[in-house]
Design a protein around this motif. Structure first.
Motif, PDB file in Angstrom:
ATOM      1  N   ARG A  30       6.525 -44.331  -1.472  1.00 26.99           N
ATOM      2  CA  ARG A  30       7.452 -44.319  -2.605  1.00 26.99           C
ATOM      3  C   ARG A  30       7.572 -45.679  -3.278  1.00 26.99           C
ATOM      4  O   ARG A  30       7.679 -45.772  -4.487  1.00 26.99           O
ATOM      5  CB  ARG A  30       8.822 -43.860  -2.109  1.00 26.99           C
ATOM      6  CG  ARG A  30       9.807 -43.475  -3.182  1.00 26.99           C
ATOM      7  CD  ARG A  30      11.192 -43.258  -2.584  1.00 26.99           C
ATOM      8  NE  ARG A  30      11.183 -42.376  -1.450  1.00 26.99           N
ATOM      9  CZ  ARG A  30      11.329 -41.053  -1.518  1.00 26.99           C
ATOM     10  NH1 ARG A  30      11.475 -40.467  -2.700  1.00 26.99           N
ATOM     11  NH2 ARG A  30      11.347 -40.314  -0.423  1.00 26.99           N
ATOM     12  N   SER A  31       7.555 -46.738  -2.514  1.00 31.78           N
ATOM     13  CA  SER A  31       7.802 -48.061  -3.081  1.00 31.78           C
ATOM     14  C   SER A  31       6.560 -48.951  -3.126  1.00 31.78           C
ATOM     15  O   SER A  31       6.649 -50.125  -3.485  1.00 31.78           O
ATOM     16  CB  SER A  31       8.896 -48.775  -2.271  1.00 31.78           C
ATOM     17  OG  SER A  31       8.518 -48.863  -0.914  1.00 31.78           O
ATOM     18  N   GLY A  32       5.404 -48.404  -2.799  1.00 34.28           N
ATOM     19  CA  GLY A  32       4.207 -49.229  -2.745  1.00 34.28           C
ATOM     20  C   GLY A  32       3.357 -49.137  -3.989  1.00 34.28           C
ATOM     21  O   GLY A  32       3.426 -48.168  -4.741  1.00 34.28           O
ATOM     22  N   CYS A  33       2.535 -50.159  -4.195  1.00 35.07           N
ATOM     23  CA  CYS A  33       1.532 -50.140  -5.251  1.00 35.07           C
ATOM     24  C   CYS A  33       0.253 -49.546  -4.655  1.00 35.07           C
ATOM     25  O   CYS A  33      -0.357 -50.162  -3.772  1.00 35.07           O
ATOM     26  CB  CYS A  33       1.263 -51.542  -5.786  1.00 35.07           C
ATOM     27  SG  CYS A  33       2.593 -52.185  -6.795  1.00 35.07           S
ATOM     28  N   MET A  34      -0.103 -48.403  -5.148  1.00 32.64           N
ATOM     29  CA  MET A  34      -1.224 -47.670  -4.552  1.00 32.64           C
ATOM     30  C   MET A  34      -2.163 -47.173  -5.642  1.00 32.64           C
ATOM     31  O   MET A  34      -1.861 -47.246  -6.837  1.00 32.64           O
ATOM     32  CB  MET A  34      -0.721 -46.480  -3.749  1.00 32.64           C
ATOM     33  CG  MET A  34       0.145 -46.849  -2.564  1.00 32.64           C
ATOM     34  SD  MET A  34       0.572 -45.405  -1.561  1.00 32.64           S
ATOM     35  CE  MET A  34      -1.047 -44.847  -1.037  1.00 32.64           C
ATOM     36  N   GLY A  35      -3.302 -46.643  -5.215  1.00 34.69           N
ATOM     37  CA  GLY A  35      -4.230 -46.106  -6.184  1.00 34.69           C
ATOM     38  C   GLY A  35      -5.415 -45.442  -5.535  1.00 34.69           C
ATOM     39  O   GLY A  35      -5.427 -45.198  -4.319  1.00 34.69           O
ATOM     40  N   VAL A  36      -6.406 -45.140  -6.366  1.00 40.40           N
ATOM     41  CA  VAL A  36      -7.653 -44.542  -5.926  1.00 40.40           C
ATOM     42  C   VAL A  36      -8.806 -45.272  -6.617  1.00 40.40           C
ATOM     43  O   VAL A  36      -8.768 -45.487  -7.835  1.00 40.40           O
ATOM     44  CB  VAL A  36      -7.718 -43.036  -6.278  1.00 40.40           C
ATOM     45  CG1 VAL A  36      -9.069 -42.454  -5.878  1.00 40.40           C
ATOM     46  CG2 VAL A  36      -6.589 -42.281  -5.595  1.00 40.40           C
ATOM     47  N   PHE A  37      -9.789 -45.638  -5.810  1.00 37.59           N
ATOM     48  CA  PHE A  37     -11.046 -46.192  -6.332  1.00 37.59           C
ATOM     49  C   PHE A  37     -12.165 -45.209  -6.017  1.00 37.59           C
ATOM     50  O   PHE A  37     -12.020 -44.327  -5.168  1.00 37.59           O
ATOM     51  CB  PHE A  37     -11.358 -47.547  -5.673  1.00 37.59           C
ATOM     52  CG  PHE A  37     -10.616 -48.689  -6.304  1.00 37.59           C
ATOM     53  CD1 PHE A  37      -9.260 -48.858  -6.089  1.00 37.59           C
ATOM     54  CD2 PHE A  37     -11.278 -49.609  -7.109  1.00 37.59           C
ATOM     55  CE1 PHE A  37      -8.567 -49.914  -6.674  1.00 37.59           C
ATOM     56  CE2 PHE A  37     -10.599 -50.674  -7.689  1.00 37.59           C
ATOM     57  CZ  PHE A  37      -9.244 -50.821  -7.471  1.00 37.59           C
ATOM     58  N   ARG A  38     -13.278 -45.400  -6.680  1.00 39.91           N
ATOM     59  CA  ARG A  38     -14.447 -44.586  -6.362  1.00 39.91           C
ATOM     60  C   ARG A  38     -15.712 -45.417  -6.412  1.00 39.91           C
ATOM     61  O   ARG A  38     -15.776 -46.438  -7.098  1.00 39.91           O
ATOM     62  CB  ARG A  38     -14.565 -43.398  -7.313  1.00 39.91           C
ATOM     63  CG  ARG A  38     -15.001 -43.745  -8.733  1.00 39.91           C
ATOM     64  CD  ARG A  38     -15.081 -42.492  -9.588  1.00 39.91           C
ATOM     65  NE  ARG A  38     -15.681 -42.764 -10.895  1.00 39.91           N
ATOM     66  CZ  ARG A  38     -15.843 -41.833 -11.825  1.00 39.91           C
ATOM     67  NH1 ARG A  38     -15.451 -40.577 -11.611  1.00 39.91           N
ATOM     68  NH2 ARG A  38     -16.417 -42.161 -12.974  1.00 39.91           N
ATOM     69  N   GLN A  39     -16.682 -44.937  -5.654  1.00 37.03           N
ATOM     70  CA  GLN A  39     -18.022 -45.542  -5.638  1.00 37.03           C
ATOM     71  C   GLN A  39     -18.993 -44.449  -6.034  1.00 37.03           C
ATOM     72  O   GLN A  39     -19.173 -43.478  -5.285  1.00 37.03           O
ATOM     73  CB  GLN A  39     -18.363 -46.043  -4.234  1.00 37.03           C
ATOM     74  CG  GLN A  39     -19.721 -46.702  -4.138  1.00 37.03           C
ATOM     75  CD  GLN A  39     -19.672 -48.162  -4.525  1.00 37.03           C
ATOM     76  OE1 GLN A  39     -18.949 -48.941  -3.933  1.00 37.03           O
ATOM     77  NE2 GLN A  39     -20.462 -48.528  -5.529  1.00 37.03           N
ATOM     78  N   THR A  40     -19.561 -44.567  -7.214  1.00 34.23           N
ATOM     79  CA  THR A  40     -20.518 -43.576  -7.682  1.00 34.23           C
ATOM     80  C   THR A  40     -21.923 -44.166  -7.615  1.00 34.23           C
ATOM     81  O   THR A  40     -22.091 -45.387  -7.648  1.00 34.23           O
ATOM     82  CB  THR A  40     -20.192 -43.136  -9.116  1.00 34.23           C
ATOM     83  OG1 THR A  40     -20.141 -44.291  -9.958  1.00 34.23           O
ATOM     84  CG2 THR A  40     -18.858 -42.417  -9.176  1.00 34.23           C
ATOM     85  N   THR A  89     -19.306 -37.582  -9.456  1.00 36.03           N
ATOM     86  CA  THR A  89     -19.780 -37.523  -8.078  1.00 36.03           C
ATOM     87  C   THR A  89     -19.732 -38.891  -7.427  1.00 36.03           C
ATOM     88  O   THR A  89     -20.195 -39.884  -7.999  1.00 36.03           O
ATOM     89  CB  THR A  89     -21.231 -36.989  -8.044  1.00 36.03           C
ATOM     90  OG1 THR A  89     -21.235 -35.635  -8.489  1.00 36.03           O
ATOM     91  CG2 THR A  89     -21.809 -37.069  -6.637  1.00 36.03           C
ATOM     92  N   GLY A  90     -19.158 -38.941  -6.236  1.00 37.55           N
ATOM     93  CA  GLY A  90     -19.071 -40.205  -5.520  1.00 37.55           C
ATOM     94  C   GLY A  90     -18.090 -40.136  -4.374  1.00 37.55           C
ATOM     95  O   GLY A  90     -17.534 -39.077  -4.074  1.00 37.55           O
ATOM     96  N   MET A  91     -17.862 -41.291  -3.746  1.00 34.04           N
ATOM     97  CA  MET A  91     -16.899 -41.403  -2.664  1.00 34.04           C
ATOM     98  C   MET A  91     -15.598 -41.947  -3.253  1.00 34.04           C
ATOM     99  O   MET A  91     -15.604 -42.956  -3.980  1.00 34.04           O
ATOM    100  CB  MET A  91     -17.424 -42.343  -1.586  1.00 34.04           C
ATOM    101  CG  MET A  91     -16.598 -42.373  -0.332  1.00 34.04           C
ATOM    102  SD  MET A  91     -16.715 -40.847   0.609  1.00 34.04           S
ATOM    103  CE  MET A  91     -18.287 -41.126   1.417  1.00 34.04           C
ATOM    104  N   TYR A  92     -14.513 -41.299  -2.917  1.00 34.35           N
ATOM    105  CA  TYR A  92     -13.201 -41.660  -3.450  1.00 34.35           C
ATOM    106  C   TYR A  92     -12.328 -42.235  -2.332  1.00 34.35           C
ATOM    107  O   TYR A  92     -12.230 -41.634  -1.257  1.00 34.35           O
ATOM    108  CB  TYR A  92     -12.534 -40.438  -4.079  1.00 34.35           C
ATOM    109  CG  TYR A  92     -13.143 -40.068  -5.415  1.00 34.35           C
ATOM    110  CD1 TYR A  92     -14.445 -39.591  -5.496  1.00 34.35           C
ATOM    111  CD2 TYR A  92     -12.419 -40.219  -6.595  1.00 34.35           C
ATOM    112  CE1 TYR A  92     -15.020 -39.272  -6.719  1.00 34.35           C
ATOM    113  CE2 TYR A  92     -12.973 -39.900  -7.823  1.00 34.35           C
ATOM    114  CZ  TYR A  92     -14.277 -39.431  -7.881  1.00 34.35           C
ATOM    115  OH  TYR A  92     -14.839 -39.122  -9.091  1.00 34.35           O
TER     116      TYR A  92
END
Length: 127
Positions: A30-40, A89-92
């Protein structure tokens, strides 16, 4: 000990949808800075989406197709992906910045090295 565990990847046809989940322990979503990256294939690791103190930003390629959200009660981050394309397509990877250090998020949100915690990744294949 912080753990980020992704799930929800898989194979889907172009135009299809997937929802990635990131179950988090040892860290308050709830209080964190988060996200998603990917490697294509053939490209450097890039940001898909990230949530800062008061904003959620997306990579330019997203163009309204993906939505990043959090469930604070379950301590889970979600990435809803619609209108998937073969070049998705890739790793997330689910990522998180250590608590209390979200300042300068706007300048760093897209930098992989800014994030301290990474999940193991989940494969997405669109074909």
């Amino acid at each position: 000990h912080v753990q980020l565990v992704e799930s929800g990847g898989g194979s889907v046809q172009p135009g299809g949808s997937l929802r990635l989940s990131c179950v988090v322990s040892g860290y308050t979503v709830r209080s964190g800075c988060m996200g998603v990256f990917r490697q294509t294939p053939g490209k450097e690791r890039e940001v898909v989406a990230a949530t800062g103190p008061s904003n959620t930003w997306y990579g330019d390629f997203v163009k309204g197709r993906f939505t990043l959200s959090k469930d604070g009660d379950k301590n889970v981050q979600y990435l809803q992906m619609n209108s998937l394309r073969p070049d998705d397509t890739g790793m997330y990877y689910c990522v998180a910045r250590r608590h209390g250090e979200c300042y300068f998020w706007a300048n760093n949100w897209s930098r992989p090295t800014w994030y301290d915690h990474w999940g193991q990744g989940t494969q997405v294949t669109v074909s």
